[in-house]
Write a protein that holds these residues in place. Sequence first.
Motif, PDB file in Angstrom:
ATOM      1  N   LEU A  43       0.841  -1.194   0.000  1.00  0.00           N
ATOM      2  CA  LEU A  43       0.000   0.000   0.000  1.00  0.00           C
ATOM      3  C   LEU A  43       0.882   1.252   0.000  1.00  0.00           C
ATOM      4  N   ASN A  44       0.246   2.396  -0.114  1.00  0.00           N
ATOM      5  CA  ASN A  44       1.000   3.645  -0.186  1.00  0.00           C
ATOM      6  C   ASN A  44       1.211   4.213   1.220  1.00  0.00           C
ATOM      7  N   PRO A  45       2.470   4.405   1.641  1.00  0.00           N
ATOM      8  CA  PRO A  45       2.718   4.870   3.015  1.00  0.00           C
ATOM      9  C   PRO A  45       2.212   6.286   3.277  1.00  0.00           C
ATOM     10  N   LYS A  46       1.728   6.960   2.229  1.00  0.00           N
ATOM     11  CA  LYS A  46       1.163   8.289   2.475  1.00  0.00           C
ATOM     12  C   LYS A  46      -0.206   8.154   3.142  1.00  0.00           C
ATOM     13  N   ASP A  47      -0.860   7.027   2.920  1.00  0.00           N
ATOM     14  CA  ASP A  47      -2.223   6.864   3.402  1.00  0.00           C
ATOM     15  C   ASP A  47      -2.335   5.959   4.617  1.00  0.00           C
ATOM     16  N   ILE A  48      -1.519   4.939   4.645  1.00  0.00           N
ATOM     17  CA  ILE A  48      -1.641   3.924   5.695  1.00  0.00           C
ATOM     18  C   ILE A  48      -0.223   3.430   5.987  1.00  0.00           C
ATOM     19  N   PHE A  49       0.223   3.618   7.213  1.00  0.00           N
ATOM     20  CA  PHE A  49       1.655   3.392   7.437  1.00  0.00           C
ATOM     21  C   PHE A  49       1.976   3.055   8.899  1.00  0.00           C
ATOM     22  N   THR A  50       3.177   2.510   9.052  1.00  0.00           N
ATOM     23  CA  THR A  50       3.770   2.291  10.370  1.00  0.00           C
ATOM     24  C   THR A  50       5.049   3.123  10.430  1.00  0.00           C
ATOM     25  N   THR A  51       5.248   3.816  11.516  1.00  0.00           N
ATOM     26  CA  THR A  51       6.515   4.524  11.715  1.00  0.00           C
ATOM     27  C   THR A  51       7.228   3.854  12.881  1.00  0.00           C
ATOM     28  N   THR A  52       8.423   3.421  12.647  1.00  0.00           N
ATOM     29  CA  THR A  52       9.173   2.722  13.699  1.00  0.00           C
ATOM     30  C   THR A  52      10.492   3.450  13.952  1.00  0.00           C
ATOM     31  N   THR A  53      10.768   3.669  15.211  1.00  0.00           N
ATOM     32  CA  THR A  53      12.033   4.304  15.579  1.00  0.00           C
ATOM     33  C   THR A  53      12.793   3.373  16.519  1.00  0.00           C
ATOM     34  N   LEU A  54      14.039   3.134  16.180  1.00  0.00           N
ATOM     35  CA  LEU A  54      14.882   2.296  17.038  1.00  0.00           C
ATOM     36  C   LEU A  54      15.952   3.188  17.660  1.00  0.00           C
ATOM     37  N   THR A  55      16.074   3.120  18.972  1.00  0.00           N
ATOM     38  CA  THR A  55      17.064   3.951  19.656  1.00  0.00           C
ATOM     39  C   THR A  55      17.935   3.059  20.533  1.00  0.00           C
ATOM     40  N   LEU A  56      19.212   3.313  20.508  1.00  0.00           N
ATOM     41  CA  LEU A  56      20.115   2.582  21.408  1.00  0.00           C
ATOM     42  C   LEU A  56      20.335   3.438  22.640  1.00  0.00           C
ATOM     43  N   ASN A  57      20.036   2.855  23.793  1.00  0.00           N
ATOM     44  CA  ASN A  57      20.026   3.626  25.028  1.00  0.00           C
ATOM     45  C   ASN A  57      21.209   3.241  25.920  1.00  0.00           C
ATOM     46  N   PRO A  58      22.157   4.181  26.151  1.00  0.00           N
ATOM     47  CA  PRO A  58      23.336   3.842  26.956  1.00  0.00           C
ATOM     48  C   PRO A  58      23.016   3.695  28.442  1.00  0.00           C
ATOM     49  N   ASP A  59      21.832   4.151  28.877  1.00  0.00           N
ATOM     50  CA  ASP A  59      21.516   4.159  30.316  1.00  0.00           C
ATOM     51  C   ASP A  59      20.959   2.842  30.834  1.00  0.00           C
ATOM     52  N   THR A  60      20.660   1.921  29.955  1.00  0.00           N
ATOM     53  CA  THR A  60      20.088   0.643  30.401  1.00  0.00           C
ATOM     54  C   THR A  60      20.502  -0.467  29.439  1.00  0.00           C
ATOM     55  N   ASP A  61      20.538  -1.703  29.957  1.00  0.00           N
ATOM     56  CA  ASP A  61      20.782  -2.808  29.021  1.00  0.00           C
ATOM     57  C   ASP A  61      19.478  -3.544  28.719  1.00  0.00           C
ATOM     58  N   LYS A  62      18.367  -2.975  29.182  1.00  0.00           N
ATOM     59  CA  LYS A  62      17.048  -3.596  28.950  1.00  0.00           C
ATOM     60  C   LYS A  62      16.501  -3.176  27.577  1.00  0.00           C
ATOM     61  N   ASN A  63      15.847  -4.113  26.929  1.00  0.00           N
ATOM     62  CA  ASN A  63      15.192  -3.781  25.658  1.00  0.00           C
ATOM     63  C   ASN A  63      13.738  -3.410  25.926  1.00  0.00           C
ATOM     64  N   GLN A  64      13.192  -2.593  25.045  1.00  0.00           N
ATOM     65  CA  GLN A  64      11.807  -2.166  25.242  1.00  0.00           C
ATOM     66  C   GLN A  64      11.115  -2.041  23.887  1.00  0.00           C
ATOM     67  N   LEU A  65       9.853  -2.510  23.856  1.00  0.00           N
ATOM     68  CA  LEU A  65       9.060  -2.366  22.626  1.00  0.00           C
ATOM     69  C   LEU A  65       7.760  -1.659  22.964  1.00  0.00           C
ATOM     70  N   LEU A  66       7.518  -0.560  22.279  1.00  0.00           N
ATOM     71  CA  LEU A  66       6.265   0.185  22.477  1.00  0.00           C
ATOM     72  C   LEU A  66       5.496   0.169  21.170  1.00  0.00           C
ATOM     73  N   ILE A  67       4.232  -0.262  21.221  1.00  0.00           N
ATOM     74  CA  ILE A  67       3.402  -0.189  20.015  1.00  0.00           C
ATOM     75  C   ILE A  67       2.234   0.726  20.317  1.00  0.00           C
ATOM     76  N   ASN A  68       2.079   1.737  19.502  1.00  0.00           N
ATOM     77  CA  ASN A  68       1.054   2.773  19.712  1.00  0.00           C
ATOM     78  C   ASN A  68       1.097   3.307  21.152  1.00  0.00           C
ATOM     79  N   GLY A  69       2.313   3.483  21.661  1.00  0.00           N
ATOM     80  CA  GLY A  69       2.499   4.104  22.974  1.00  0.00           C
ATOM     81  C   GLY A  69       2.397   3.148  24.156  1.00  0.00           C
TER      82      GLY A  69
END
Length: 376
Positions: A43-69
């Motif tokens: 499909l066209n990402p202008k109309d229907i889309f997922t935005t994913t941001t991956l950040t490497l965090n130096p303050d923790t070694d824990k992984n975290q996944l947030l979907i829609n907050g």
Amino acid sequence: QLNKKLTLSSSFKTAPNIGLIKYWGKWNEREIIPLNTNIGVTLNPKDIFTTTTLTLNPDTDKNQLLINGKDFHISSRIERLFGIFREQILQSKQFASNKYKNSPSDKPLGQVIPDIEKYGIRVESNNSFPTGSGLASSSSGLSALALCLQDILKTDIDVRYLSRIGSGSACRCLYGNLVLFPGVQLQNLDKSDPETISLESKRCLPYEIQSSKWLKDKVSIVILTDTHQGQKDVLSKDGMKLTWETSKLIQGRVRQYVEQHINELQLALEKQDFNKVMEIIIKDSNQFHATCMDTYPPLLYLNDFSRQVIKMVHIFNRNAKHIVGYTFDAGAHAVLLIHNDELQSFKKFLSEAENLFTKSKYIIPSQQFWTSIGEG
Ligand code: 2P0
């Protein structure tokens, strides 16, 4: 890519890919090698889309996944992707450092930040459309995640592979137009032979069907969502397993009919035969849902809303010059492919007949519902 200097964060936007010749069943669970070749439309990402941001965090070694907050369980597949990511970083530390002399900006992360493998991985993913309800949100989510991982790694790891092992249909999101994702070459290949698995894994990578390009100027894709439908009861990965454990129909479908549909669709695309393309995708969707019904206990992804749409499309098609196509994923929402010349009259017909257009929440009429690789 958000931060060129340190490359601690990467962000990608991708659109879901909806199966037209459906993928349902795995020859190899870990490598996600499908039992049948399948085709989907991005499909066209202008109309229907997922935005994913991956950040490497130096303050923790824990992984975290947030979907829609909201905090989300990190599945074993995502853990595996993170594991591959860390492995690649460790390997990159061992590369001869003079390899990057000419382009220090391309240095792998492991050489720029020495203790990077101890950083926590945080993934934040947001969908502009209903999540987990049959609109292929995992395909866009996992392809965006794979693109972020590859972007940060700067190694030549294959993003098609990273996407596929996140979720099979995700690898189809990496291209625009119609995308073919090959399944295992022969059903009776030795499932336990590592060499065979490795060869199939390298072969089963997606590509864009070049002869599908003409379609984008002719078709609008409209999604009619059933506003009553929440998240699906049975996830696709569990549903397909159950179908293979209990359905006899799926055997016939995969041994014979899917291949026929693939060949017929490719021929119709080459001939630019719009009506035939629509007819094949309708039949494949219906056959796929027949195997869901043949699963025990049955997988009832279609509901009254879906059946009403099916009925209406077939009534409309009796008089339509260009047949309107429909397909249903593992959910009740309808994805309609409509010839641009037919769009207005079909909308009018539906609103007069059953008021489906005004009842549904997401009506996404678009002349250009197509994309190429996800936007960074
Ligand atoms: C398809 N679906 O071709 C089919 C039709 C749903 C219905 O691909 O286990 O979420 O992650 O590889 O990719 C859904 O399957 O399954 C799917 P996994 P995925 O679009």
